[in-house]
Scaffold this active site. Structure first.
Site, PDB file in Angstrom:
ATOM      1  N   CYS A 172       0.846  -1.190   0.000  1.00 12.58           N
ATOM      2  CA  CYS A 172       0.000   0.000   0.000  1.00 12.58           C
ATOM      3  C   CYS A 172       0.882   1.240   0.000  1.00 12.58           C
ATOM      4  CB  CYS A 172      -0.856  -0.003   1.263  1.00 12.58           C
ATOM      5  SG  CYS A 172      -1.837   1.494   1.455  1.00 12.58           S
ATOM      6  N   ASP A 173       0.427   2.280  -0.663  1.00 16.64           N
ATOM      7  CA  ASP A 173       1.253   3.491  -0.747  1.00 16.64           C
ATOM      8  C   ASP A 173       0.881   4.554   0.290  1.00 16.64           C
ATOM      9  OD1 ASP A 173      -1.169   4.290  -1.800  1.00 16.64           O
ATOM     10  OD2 ASP A 173      -0.274   5.511  -3.372  1.00 16.64           O
ATOM     11  N   HIS A 203      -4.474   0.335   5.990  1.00 12.18           N
ATOM     12  CA  HIS A 203      -5.278   1.549   6.188  1.00 12.18           C
ATOM     13  C   HIS A 203      -5.736   1.655   7.635  1.00 12.18           C
ATOM     14  CE1 HIS A 203      -6.498   2.373   1.693  1.00 12.18           C
ATOM     15  NE2 HIS A 203      -5.212   2.452   1.909  1.00 12.18           N
ATOM     16  N   TYR A 267      -6.244   6.922   7.289  1.00 16.88           N
ATOM     17  CA  TYR A 267      -7.545   6.267   7.078  1.00 16.88           C
ATOM     18  C   TYR A 267      -8.281   5.999   8.390  1.00 16.88           C
ATOM     19  CZ  TYR A 267      -7.204   5.605   2.030  1.00 16.88           C
ATOM     20  OH  TYR A 267      -7.165   5.824   0.682  1.00 16.88           O
TER      21      TYR A 267
HETATM   22  P1  NAD Z   1      -8.697   2.564 -12.833  1.00 11.17           P
HETATM   23  O1  NAD Z   1     -10.135   2.209 -12.893  1.00 11.17           O
HETATM   24  O2  NAD Z   1      -8.223   3.798 -13.486  1.00 11.17           O
HETATM   25  O3  NAD Z   1      -7.868   1.351 -13.441  1.00 11.17           O
HETATM   26  C1  NAD Z   1      -8.103   0.032 -13.128  1.00 11.17           C
HETATM   27  C2  NAD Z   1      -8.011  -0.806 -14.405  1.00 11.17           C
HETATM   28  O4  NAD Z   1      -8.246  -2.169 -14.033  1.00 11.17           O
HETATM   29  C3  NAD Z   1      -9.048  -0.441 -15.466  1.00 11.17           C
HETATM   30  O5  NAD Z   1      -8.423  -0.145 -16.690  1.00 11.17           O
HETATM   31  C4  NAD Z   1      -9.911  -1.713 -15.566  1.00 11.17           C
HETATM   32  O6  NAD Z   1     -10.378  -1.960 -16.867  1.00 11.17           O
HETATM   33  C5  NAD Z   1      -8.951  -2.784 -15.098  1.00 11.17           C
HETATM   34  N1  NAD Z   1      -9.584  -4.006 -14.618  1.00 11.17           N
HETATM   35  C6  NAD Z   1     -10.698  -4.110 -13.849  1.00 11.17           C
HETATM   36  N2  NAD Z   1     -10.952  -5.407 -13.581  1.00 11.17           N
HETATM   37  C7  NAD Z   1      -9.981  -6.139 -14.198  1.00 11.17           C
HETATM   38  C8  NAD Z   1      -9.717  -7.523 -14.283  1.00 11.17           C
HETATM   39  N3  NAD Z   1     -10.487  -8.427 -13.658  1.00 11.17           N
HETATM   40  N4  NAD Z   1      -8.632  -7.927 -15.009  1.00 11.17           N
HETATM   41  C9  NAD Z   1      -7.856  -7.031 -15.631  1.00 11.17           C
HETATM   42  N5  NAD Z   1      -8.066  -5.696 -15.582  1.00 11.17           N
HETATM   43  C10 NAD Z   1      -9.113  -5.253 -14.864  1.00 11.17           C
HETATM   44  O7  NAD Z   1      -8.314   2.559 -11.299  1.00 11.17           O
HETATM   45  P2  NAD Z   1      -7.223   3.382 -10.488  1.00 11.17           P
HETATM   46  O8  NAD Z   1      -7.916   4.458  -9.749  1.00 11.17           O
HETATM   47  O9  NAD Z   1      -6.080   3.718 -11.332  1.00 11.17           O
HETATM   48  O10 NAD Z   1      -6.806   2.313  -9.405  1.00 11.17           O
HETATM   49  C11 NAD Z   1      -6.334   1.023  -9.729  1.00 11.17           C
HETATM   50  C12 NAD Z   1      -6.160   0.197  -8.485  1.00 11.17           C
HETATM   51  O11 NAD Z   1      -5.019   0.607  -7.756  1.00 11.17           O
HETATM   52  C13 NAD Z   1      -7.333   0.323  -7.526  1.00 11.17           C
HETATM   53  O12 NAD Z   1      -7.579  -0.912  -6.928  1.00 11.17           O
HETATM   54  C14 NAD Z   1      -6.840   1.326  -6.542  1.00 11.17           C
HETATM   55  O13 NAD Z   1      -7.530   1.267  -5.349  1.00 11.17           O
HETATM   56  C15 NAD Z   1      -5.396   0.927  -6.420  1.00 11.17           C
HETATM   57  N6  NAD Z   1      -4.496   1.977  -5.883  1.00 11.17           N
HETATM   58  C16 NAD Z   1      -3.206   1.948  -6.174  1.00 11.17           C
HETATM   59  C17 NAD Z   1      -2.357   2.903  -5.672  1.00 11.17           C
HETATM   60  C18 NAD Z   1      -0.921   2.856  -5.956  1.00 11.17           C
HETATM   61  O14 NAD Z   1      -0.139   2.775  -5.022  1.00 11.17           O
HETATM   62  N7  NAD Z   1      -0.512   2.926  -7.190  1.00 11.17           N
HETATM   63  C19 NAD Z   1      -2.816   3.925  -4.910  1.00 11.17           C
HETATM   64  C20 NAD Z   1      -4.148   3.978  -4.646  1.00 11.17           C
HETATM   65  C21 NAD Z   1      -4.957   2.998  -5.140  1.00 11.17           C
HETATM   66  C1  LMR Z   2      -7.724   6.824  -5.421  1.00 12.30           C
HETATM   67  O1  LMR Z   2      -8.619   6.760  -6.235  1.00 12.30           O
HETATM   68  O2  LMR Z   2      -6.753   7.564  -5.510  1.00 12.30           O
HETATM   69  C2  LMR Z   2      -7.844   5.943  -4.248  1.00 12.30           C
HETATM   70  O3  LMR Z   2      -7.385   4.725  -4.579  1.00 12.30           O
HETATM   71  C3  LMR Z   2      -7.389   6.597  -3.044  1.00 12.30           C
HETATM   72  C4  LMR Z   2      -8.100   7.905  -3.044  1.00 12.30           C
HETATM   73  O4  LMR Z   2      -7.453   8.890  -3.397  1.00 12.30           O
HETATM   74  O5  LMR Z   2      -9.280   7.949  -2.746  1.00 12.30           O
END
Ligand code: NAD
Ligand code: LMR
Length: 444
Positions: A172-173, A203, A267
């Protein structure tokens, strides 16, 4: 012998708004973590293509030796990879919006990873992430997966239970973001200048010790600052920070007051001040609307601009602090550095008075065999109570998914600290069952 390995990385959820930041971080770090191949995988080819077309230009201009490919075919994606970075959002923003808005309608916090919204998202994410793990084991059995698909606590609980021997590391970031702020507050360059002890759930955790590299205690200075300003730094540092995050970082001042012996994860505000959160929420404009209007628009807009211009030479995509830890983690595993970083893993004694089967977040040393957990000692009574309750919620959510059990899911909703009673829990649950019919198992 000279180590001239180069790695193949797959980003699963290639269409994510975080993908360009990760690509830039990877390109920026090639001297430490060299790549031979970069692939994207997503089950929404159209969404992914927008990011992939811009990435292809970036790579051609900055590191043409890297082979790049975007696909929706699991076999093509998962064959010949060393690391999988998983960041999927099952149900996408449309479902996130309902996770937030349904509970709010009932006067309960509506949030991506917290309470009923987090549990609902958990039941969608479990099969999605398990599917990725199975593809990896089938096509690249020696690869490691770094998963940061949310809700990480429930996803980690499920992967440890259902795929106990898999090479998946859940991370987690949020603590990274907070530690960057701590470094700024005490005037150090970055989070890597801090040495820390931390324990809890994802969180849902607390720092018990923070020193600099020389061992000087930084807690008194940090506590003094956080008690007034939370983790809000302001100035240039917070240029571009969204309104909802400003509120969250500032609210950490009140969260801190509940236990002035530690420093809290942001959180925790949802668990300690749910009425305040609900009062400050707009059920018609939640975090999803903000992300769609801000991050998603910026990222996809910039990708389109790159593709239209045919060049990324002047792009404002930058390597971001959020993804450096993901690349650091790959480097630690690839080169066996034993860097100390947080992971979400089975407790097994790391917090001595918490259930050994609980999935907790604690510092680990990362090497080529994966994470080695560090012992954090006992949780204090307050934390022990909170952790035990919340981990039970997370375990019940996984039980409900595995057993297709309505009762277990209702128990999870009603045990959750932010839901006032079982009746409200049931009303929210029943609405969520209808909303999630394409994603959840049919509950008995
Ligand atoms: P987003 O909706 O922009 O991207 C998610 C992608 O996953 C979409 O392109 C979607 O089509 C794809 N997807 C959905 N179900 C899938 C499946 N079963 N197989 C393959 N692809 C699938 O979402 P986002 O806001 O960029 O967040 C992506 C994820 O990373 C979330 O779970 C989010 O909570 C998590 N996250 C990551 C960080 C980080 O440290 N980089 C920070 C916060 C959240
Ligand atoms: C996001 O969409 O960035 C989340 O995964 C975390 C937030 O900012 O609510």
């Amino acid at each position: 012998a000279k180590d001239d390995r180069k790695f193949s990385v797959l980003i699963a959820g290639g269409g994510s708004t975080y993908t360009p930041g990760i690509v830039l971080t990877l390109l920026n770090g090639l001297d430490k973590f060299p790549l031979r191949k970069l692939k994207f995988y997503d089950n929404d080819g159209e969404r992914q293509k927008k990011i992939a077309d811009a990435t292809a230009i970036l790579i051609k201009e900055r590191a043409p030796e890297i082979e790049f490919e975007a696909t929706t075919d699991p076999k093509e994606a998962f064959t010949d990879v060393d690391f999988v970075m998983a960041q999927i959002r099952v149900g996408k923003y449309a479902m996130r919006s309902l996770d937030e808005k349904i509970p709010l309608k009932h006067g309960v916090v509506g949030q991506e990873t917290t309470g009923p919204g987090g549990i609902a998202y958990g039941l969608r994410s479990i099969p999605g992430v398990i599917e990725l793990v199975d593809y990896m084991e089938k096509y690249s059995p020696n690869a490691w997966m770094l998963n940061y698909s949310n809700p990480a606590a429930i996803v980690a609980e499920a992967t440890h239970r259902l795929r106990p021997n898999s090479k998946i590391i859940n991370i987690c970031d949020m603590p990274i973001d907070i530690m960057d702020r701590m470094a700024a507050i005490v005037g150090l360059k970055d989070r890597n200048d801090l040495v820390f002890r931390y324990y809890g759930l994802n969180h849902f955790g607390w720092w018990t010790e923070i020193t600099d590299k020389q061992g000087n205690d930084l807690m008194p200075q940090l506590k003094e600052y956080v008690s007034k300003n939370g983790y809000w730094v302001g100035g240039d540092y917070d240029k571009g920070t969204e309104a909802s995050w400003e509120s969250t970082f500032k609210k950490a001042a009140d969260v801190y007051k509940l236990d002035p012996t530690t420093l809290p994860n942001t959180y925790l505000k949802y668990y300690m001040y749910p009425s305040w959160v609900v009062k400050h929420s707009d059920p018609n404009y939640t975090r999803t609307d903000e992300v769609e209007a801000h991050r998603q628009k910026l990222v996809f807009g910039e990708c389109k601009r790159i593709v239209d211009n045919g060049t990324a030479k002047d792009t404002d995509f930058k390597p971001d602090e959020h993804s450096t830890y993901i690349v650091d983690l790959c480097t630690a595993i690839a080169y066996n550095t034993h860097q100390r970083m947080l992971a979400i893993i089975p407790n097994e004694g790391a917090i001595s008075n918490i259930d050994p089967t609980a999935t907790v977040e604690v510092p680990c040393l990362f090497g080529s065999n994966g994470p080695e957990r560090l012992s954090m000692g006992k949780a204090a009574t307050y934390q022990k109570g909170m952790i035990t309750e919340q981990n039970s919620v997370e375990k019940l959510a996984v039980d409900a998914w595995v057993e297709h059990s309505y009762t277990k899911l209702w128990q999870a909703f009603s045990l959750c600290k932010i839901v006032p009673d079982a009746g409200i829990a049931k009303d929210i649950l029943d609405e969520m069952i209808v909303a999630n019919k394409d994603f959840w198992p049919e509950l008995k």
